[in-house]
Design a protein around this motif. Sequence first.
Motif, mmCIF file in Angstrom:
data_model
loop_
_atom_site.group_PDB
_atom_site.id
_atom_site.type_symbol
_atom_site.label_atom_id
_atom_site.label_comp_id
_atom_site.label_asym_id
_atom_site.label_seq_id
_atom_site.Cartn_x
_atom_site.Cartn_y
_atom_site.Cartn_z
ATOM 1 N N GLY A 1 16.432 2.013 4.051
ATOM 2 C CA GLY A 1 16.234 0.912 4.990
ATOM 3 C C GLY A 1 16.746 -0.412 4.472
ATOM 4 O O GLY A 1 17.204 -1.257 5.248
ATOM 5 N N PHE A 2 16.704 -0.598 3.150
ATOM 6 C CA PHE A 2 17.188 -1.846 2.563
ATOM 7 C C PHE A 2 18.711 -1.899 2.589
ATOM 8 O O PHE A 2 19.306 -2.969 2.754
ATOM 9 N N ALA A 3 19.355 -0.742 2.429
ATOM 10 C CA ALA A 3 20.816 -0.699 2.454
ATOM 11 C C ALA A 3 21.369 -0.784 3.863
ATOM 12 O O ALA A 3 22.491 -1.242 4.071
ATOM 13 N N LEU B 1 0.821 -1.210 0.000
ATOM 14 C CA LEU B 1 0.000 0.000 0.000
ATOM 15 C C LEU B 1 0.860 1.266 0.000
ATOM 16 O O LEU B 1 0.564 2.227 -0.723
ATOM 17 N N LEU B 2 1.920 1.261 0.804
ATOM 18 C CA LEU B 2 2.785 2.440 0.867
ATOM 19 C C LEU B 2 3.605 2.612 -0.407
ATOM 20 O O LEU B 2 3.990 3.730 -0.758
ATOM 21 N N ALA B 3 3.882 1.503 -1.083
ATOM 22 C CA ALA B 3 4.691 1.570 -2.302
ATOM 23 C C ALA B 3 3.939 2.231 -3.447
ATOM 24 O O ALA B 3 4.568 2.844 -4.335
ATOM 25 N N ILE B 4 2.613 2.136 -3.468
ATOM 26 C CA ILE B 4 1.839 2.634 -4.603
ATOM 27 C C ILE B 4 2.037 4.139 -4.821
ATOM 28 O O ILE B 4 2.395 4.564 -5.928
ATOM 29 N N THR C 1 6.332 -2.311 -8.233
ATOM 30 C CA THR C 1 5.172 -1.489 -8.590
ATOM 31 C C THR C 1 5.546 -0.423 -9.616
ATOM 32 O O THR C 1 4.792 -0.169 -10.574
ATOM 33 N N ARG C 2 6.693 0.201 -9.436
ATOM 34 C CA ARG C 2 7.124 1.238 -10.377
ATOM 35 C C ARG C 2 7.317 0.664 -11.775
ATOM 36 O O ARG C 2 6.930 1.290 -12.781
ATOM 37 N N LEU D 1 10.535 -2.268 2.004
ATOM 38 C CA LEU D 1 9.677 -1.458 1.121
ATOM 39 C C LEU D 1 10.246 -1.317 -0.285
ATOM 40 O O LEU D 1 9.479 -1.325 -1.264
ATOM 41 N N PRO D 2 11.576 -1.173 -0.477
ATOM 42 C CA PRO D 2 12.096 -1.033 -1.845
ATOM 43 C C PRO D 2 11.718 -2.178 -2.770
ATOM 44 O O PRO D 2 11.571 -1.970 -3.979
#
Length: 538
Positions: free
Chosen positions: A381-383, A354-357, A427-428, A420-421
Amino acid sequence: MRSISALVRRLRDAEESDDRPVGLTLLAGAIAAAMVFPLTWLFIRASTVDPGRARELMFSMETFDILLNSLLLTGLVTAFSILLGVPLAYLTVRTNLPFRRFWTIAAALPLVVPSYVGAFAFVSAFGPNGEFQSLFAPLGVDQVPQIYGLPGATLVITLYTYPYVYLTTRAALISFDEGLIDAARTLNQGRLKAFRRVTLPQVRPAVAAGALLAALYAISDFGTPAIMRLPVFTRQIYVENRSFGSDYAALLSLQLLAVVLVILALEWRIRSNRTVSGSGSEGAETRVDLGWLRWPAMALPAAVTTLALAVPVWILMLWLQRAGDGYRQDLAFEFVQVANSVSVSAAAAVVAALLAIPVAYFAANHDSVLALVFERLTYVGFAVPGIVLGLALVYFGSSLTPWIYQTIPLLVFAYVIRFLPQAVGSTRTSILQVDPKLVEAGRVLGESSFGSFRRITFPLIRSGIVAGAALVFLTTMKELPVTLILRPSGYENIVTQIWAAQRNALYQYAAIPALLLMVISGLSMVVLLTQETDEPGL
């Protein structure tokens, strides 16, 4: 309030000039800020340390050893991942290797095995009084080579990270323009020289991308160095945090973040170098004929997959057979652990999707610095290593929001920051594939921006959203350090069960949850690889 009003006015002016929606901009910015804000608490905590005490801790011999071990581990894992991943990708894409379909999938499957599962499987197999020593004891073998320390950690992490290099290099080789090779060969360039001067520059960005993932995994891995008794940043941060050494833990976390930034800068420099460009057309289905070497060439994928897959599965099966020996009620596997893992992972996947959209939609449809910044902030956060993120949220939760500290919502929030990434990227990509004329047609027919998105864009990108959510779900299921640091009191899931069994050296209690993790992840990897349509002759 005056500054906020000014910001809103500037955003409205931007909307009039480049059709950038204020609401979407504010929403994407708020999500990006929420992903980064908790990490600022590391700097706040470190700033409270007495300067003299900070210098003493930062420049101690213990810190130097931790830094050296971390750098050596990361460098060795990255180098060996390239040495394994690139040849395996070349063999499975560009040659007539026997059983290529099987080796294509088998070479990627180690990625589904959590490295900490592989680590204590190798300790059980090669450690003192391990399975291999028992097998060779009748032959007079008193001990096998030690698996602990830097060599063991390097071996295990490499076996479960080289697929990053393998998959990215493989993707580059599949889309490689073979006409460049033909042109080089007509200019009397040998096969080796053509590979060095043509193929290698073409696939170098892909190799660098895979090497970056391997390096980030190695520097951020907590479970394997802890099991292998190797003092590195992640292990020491966890130890200090558990022993209430928050000052040292915060300073080590900042040092680790600095190393991560250096790794990202090095990868960016390598990737941004100019490379040879082809025509963009797919090559023919011709392959390099290995001749009589085609059968011996199978030794490489066979040896790697045997070590990475057969050894852990064999050990897990042995543990499963011994599950009834010395029964411990506190370590017994319960289905509530599966329910906890699935429910929390599903919640993280839904929230992340939802946040990614809005972030992905804003980045895909607005070519601006602001859109790029918002998207890149979600990747922080992923890094950041999971152990550092967990510690930052400990400071954040205990200081600013004590009412949410050690609760499921904070744990889910940590997972969302971490992964999230994965949802944003998927999605992107889907949004970029939507024909803008369809959206314009909806607007012409009187639909609002939101209505056009709901009725036209969303159905077309639904598969990308689901794919991103599924990836978040699977990675959350395996996440170890964030779970150990932020889980509520009394909360147990598959990962905590595996870790408790390892900590008590009662590995038989880890067999069922470890096999469950491997099966779930393995099915997803097989489905992913069997969907490839670029190689009909595979």
